[in-house]
Enzyme design. Sequence first.
Site, PDB file in Angstrom:
ATOM      1  N   HIS A 133       3.074   9.187  -2.214  1.00 40.17           N
ATOM      2  CA  HIS A 133       3.875   8.747  -3.363  1.00 40.17           C
ATOM      3  C   HIS A 133       3.175   9.290  -4.604  1.00 40.17           C
ATOM      4  CE1 HIS A 133       6.316   6.469  -6.025  1.00 40.17           C
ATOM      5  NE2 HIS A 133       5.611   5.362  -6.085  1.00 40.17           N
ATOM      6  N   GLU A 177      25.270  -7.732   9.466  1.00 44.17           N
ATOM      7  CA  GLU A 177      26.424  -6.855   9.208  1.00 44.17           C
ATOM      8  C   GLU A 177      26.203  -6.020   7.941  1.00 44.17           C
ATOM      9  OE1 GLU A 177      30.123  -8.718   8.180  1.00 44.17           O
ATOM     10  OE2 GLU A 177      31.309  -7.033   8.922  1.00 44.17           O
TER      11      GLU A 177
HETATM   12  P1  NDP Z   1      -0.659  -0.131   3.320  1.00 47.06           P
HETATM   13  O1  NDP Z   1      -0.484  -1.343   2.473  1.00 47.06           O
HETATM   14  O2  NDP Z   1      -0.067  -0.174   4.680  1.00 47.06           O
HETATM   15  O3  NDP Z   1      -2.197   0.262   3.427  1.00 47.06           O
HETATM   16  C1  NDP Z   1      -2.996  -0.568   4.059  1.00 47.06           C
HETATM   17  C2  NDP Z   1      -4.324   0.125   4.323  1.00 47.06           C
HETATM   18  O4  NDP Z   1      -4.957   0.504   3.113  1.00 47.06           O
HETATM   19  C3  NDP Z   1      -5.213  -0.879   4.973  1.00 47.06           C
HETATM   20  O5  NDP Z   1      -4.991  -0.843   6.361  1.00 47.06           O
HETATM   21  C4  NDP Z   1      -6.551  -0.410   4.544  1.00 47.06           C
HETATM   22  O6  NDP Z   1      -6.915   0.655   5.407  1.00 47.06           O
HETATM   23  C5  NDP Z   1      -6.348   0.294   3.239  1.00 47.06           C
HETATM   24  N1  NDP Z   1      -6.827  -0.470   2.092  1.00 47.06           N
HETATM   25  C6  NDP Z   1      -6.270  -1.547   1.520  1.00 47.06           C
HETATM   26  N2  NDP Z   1      -6.993  -1.961   0.465  1.00 47.06           N
HETATM   27  C7  NDP Z   1      -8.020  -1.112   0.370  1.00 47.06           C
HETATM   28  C8  NDP Z   1      -9.123  -0.995  -0.521  1.00 47.06           C
HETATM   29  N3  NDP Z   1      -9.286  -1.848  -1.551  1.00 47.06           N
HETATM   30  N4  NDP Z   1     -10.014   0.003  -0.312  1.00 47.06           N
HETATM   31  C9  NDP Z   1      -9.834   0.876   0.679  1.00 47.06           C
HETATM   32  N5  NDP Z   1      -8.826   0.826   1.562  1.00 47.06           N
HETATM   33  C10 NDP Z   1      -7.927  -0.159   1.399  1.00 47.06           C
HETATM   34  O7  NDP Z   1      -0.168   1.132   2.503  1.00 47.06           O
HETATM   35  P2  NDP Z   1       1.154   1.967   2.753  1.00 47.06           P
HETATM   36  O8  NDP Z   1       0.982   2.782   3.966  1.00 47.06           O
HETATM   37  O9  NDP Z   1       2.360   1.096   2.613  1.00 47.06           O
HETATM   38  O10 NDP Z   1       1.118   2.916   1.475  1.00 47.06           O
HETATM   39  C11 NDP Z   1       0.249   4.027   1.423  1.00 47.06           C
HETATM   40  C12 NDP Z   1       0.885   5.073   0.537  1.00 47.06           C
HETATM   41  O11 NDP Z   1       2.083   5.518   1.156  1.00 47.06           O
HETATM   42  C13 NDP Z   1       1.283   4.560  -0.832  1.00 47.06           C
HETATM   43  O12 NDP Z   1       1.087   5.592  -1.744  1.00 47.06           O
HETATM   44  C14 NDP Z   1       2.771   4.262  -0.690  1.00 47.06           C
HETATM   45  O13 NDP Z   1       3.482   4.315  -1.893  1.00 47.06           O
HETATM   46  C15 NDP Z   1       3.185   5.407   0.246  1.00 47.06           C
HETATM   47  N6  NDP Z   1       4.393   5.194   1.028  1.00 47.06           N
HETATM   48  C16 NDP Z   1       4.488   4.077   1.822  1.00 47.06           C
HETATM   49  C17 NDP Z   1       5.575   3.921   2.656  1.00 47.06           C
HETATM   50  C18 NDP Z   1       5.581   2.803   3.658  1.00 47.06           C
HETATM   51  O14 NDP Z   1       5.997   3.043   4.787  1.00 47.06           O
HETATM   52  N7  NDP Z   1       5.087   1.610   3.334  1.00 47.06           N
HETATM   53  C19 NDP Z   1       6.707   4.867   2.640  1.00 47.06           C
HETATM   54  C20 NDP Z   1       6.468   6.041   1.843  1.00 47.06           C
HETATM   55  C21 NDP Z   1       5.351   6.162   1.047  1.00 47.06           C
HETATM   56  P3  NDP Z   1      -7.895   0.493   6.655  1.00 47.06           P
HETATM   57  O15 NDP Z   1      -7.146  -0.362   7.587  1.00 47.06           O
HETATM   58  O16 NDP Z   1      -8.120   1.852   7.156  1.00 47.06           O
HETATM   59  O17 NDP Z   1      -9.100  -0.167   6.124  1.00 47.06           O
END
Ligand code: NDP
Length: 334
Positions: free
Chosen positions: A106, A230
């Site tokens: 993103h 729906e």
């Molecule tokens: P998540 O909320 O799923 O990410 C969670 C992961 O981020 C955790 O498992 C952890 O990784 C890591 N994390 C969380 N907090 C911290 C921190 N303070 N320091 C380091 N690591 C941290 O993120 P998304 O996958 O939803 O989003 C990721 C990107 O993808 C964003 O830019 C979002 O806009 C983009 N995006 C998301 C979509 C979606 O499907 N949700 C769709 C399209 C784009 P770990 O477990 O490895 O520690």
Amino acid sequence: MQVIRDEDVTLDALRGKTVGVIGYGNQGRAQALNLRDSGIDVIVGSIRDAGAELAEKEGFRVCPIAEACEAADALALLIPDEVQREVYQSTIASRLRPGQVLDFAHGYNIHFGRIRPPETVDVILVAPRMLGVKLRRSFEKSSGVPAYVAVAQDASGKAREIALAWAKGIGATRAGAIETTFAQETEIDLFAEQGVWPIILRDLLLSYEVLVEAGFPPEMAALELYGSGETAEIFLQMARLGLVRQMRLHSQTSQYGTLSRAERMLPEDARDRLRAALEEIRSGRFAEEWSEEQESGYARFEALRRQAEAHEINRAEVLGREMFERSGVLGEAP
Ligand code: NDP
């Protein structure tokens, strides 16, 4: 608009490179698994939490984020947008080497200048238009979900090639990739969230309140408005058949009722409100507001969330949810 398909690109630009996926959440897990299944060398950089355990269980080499920066040629920042800047500044910025690639799903933090990588690295965007869990599931079915691809910095002269190889590696080009810019991806994503969903959310809540006030049972109101699934099916059919063409699946009474009331229910001044919403995003005012909200500890956000969760519709929908789960019509939950 040009769509880039699987046959138009190769994985060559990523072959021989180590990809460091930072964060093993929604996108991180899906992209890491898809890239690995496409033959790319992937490691996972992570804070030690449940995500890291899962990544290890699923066979990845998992290391602290700092170590992943050092070991990887290309880094995908797949952690929540709200923490990206802090993690980038504290752990990544000082470790970046010329020629490395920084990938985002993103464009928010790059577009709004919250992260400013050095000119010596490539900065690319591969943004799937789907939840991570579906990105993975469709890949497993030899299919894929569409993605936007963009380049913000091309230090190597190969950034576009790398971004397209990435889109292929996660399976996105099987459906088709669209080349855009960080600005457009960010603005259109925020606009859908702020122009479309608030209207739908408010309309469902108000419709529920009007029905209940008129004596309809609350559970029936929630079931009718969205609980049976729906409404979700109609959205799916919009994507499949078309916004208007899907109406043919409904009765003529339904079609007439919808078409004849559309303008009345959302009068012309809604266009100005939508323009204003877009302007707020493009000017950076929304990003400023959201940054202030984060810095002040999310007080307003929490209050808004509490208020929404206290609405009686949350209780009324329980029955519909049970019925929906029994029906099995829409497949598994994400
Ligand atoms: P998540 O909320 O799923 O990410 C969670 C992961 O981020 C955790 O498992 C952890 O990784 C890591 N994390 C969380 N907090 C911290 C921190 N303070 N320091 C380091 N690591 C941290 O993120 P998304 O996958 O939803 O989003 C990721 C990107 O993808 C964003 O830019 C979002 O806009 C983009 N995006 C998301 C979509 C979606 O499907 N949700 C769709 C399209 C784009 P770990 O477990 O490895 O520690």
